[in-house]
Design an enzyme around this catalytic site. Sequence first.
Site, PDB file in Angstrom:
ATOM      1  N   LYS A   1       1.651   4.414   6.927  1.00  0.00           N
ATOM      2  CA  LYS A   1       0.752   5.090   6.139  1.00  0.00           C
ATOM      3  C   LYS A   1       1.483   6.604   6.194  1.00  0.00           C
ATOM      4  O   LYS A   1       2.179   7.131   7.044  1.00  0.00           O
ATOM      5  CB  LYS A   1      -0.555   5.221   6.728  1.00  0.00           C
TER       6      LYS A   1
ATOM      7  N   SER B   1       0.965  -1.333   0.145  1.00  0.00           N
ATOM      8  CA  SER B   1       0.106   0.073  -0.083  1.00  0.00           C
ATOM      9  C   SER B   1       0.845   1.461  -0.111  1.00  0.00           C
ATOM     10  O   SER B   1       0.302   2.311   0.040  1.00  0.00           O
ATOM     11  CB  SER B   1      -0.982   0.020   1.238  1.00  0.00           C
TER      12      SER B   1
END
Length: 135
Positions: free
Chosen positions: A87, A50
């Site tokens: 993230k 991701s």
Amino acid sequence: MLKFIPLKAQAGITGFESPAAQYSELELSLDQILIEHPSATYLGVVEGDSMTGVGIFPEDILIVSRAEKVRNGDIIVATLNGGFVCKIADTKNRRLVSASEGYRDHQLKEGDDFMVEGVVIRSIRLHRPLHRALN
């Protein structure tokens, strides 16, 4: 301890005498080069894809500092509802942003079990897999 030659290597240039010949070697460890706050720094191995949009790929090693204050746009490692995540911190909108297509951002909401574990200050790409575990 590794030898460190203080020069910038240009990828793709060949056929010239080594510019390293004119530099002396310095006794430096990777810790000295990559880590500013050793007692507040740890390593982690990336799982998942991701974050490939910012150059962080599966099996890369993250150097994470707990000494850094999180700023908007920093890449962080955090715990979120029982799992570790890496993230981009959108502190203005209280979101955790993925850096690759096909992954949703996470809007932090009341009830989320969320804690920042540190700011990613460096990542190391492994061009060959490690033959020993990083546990």
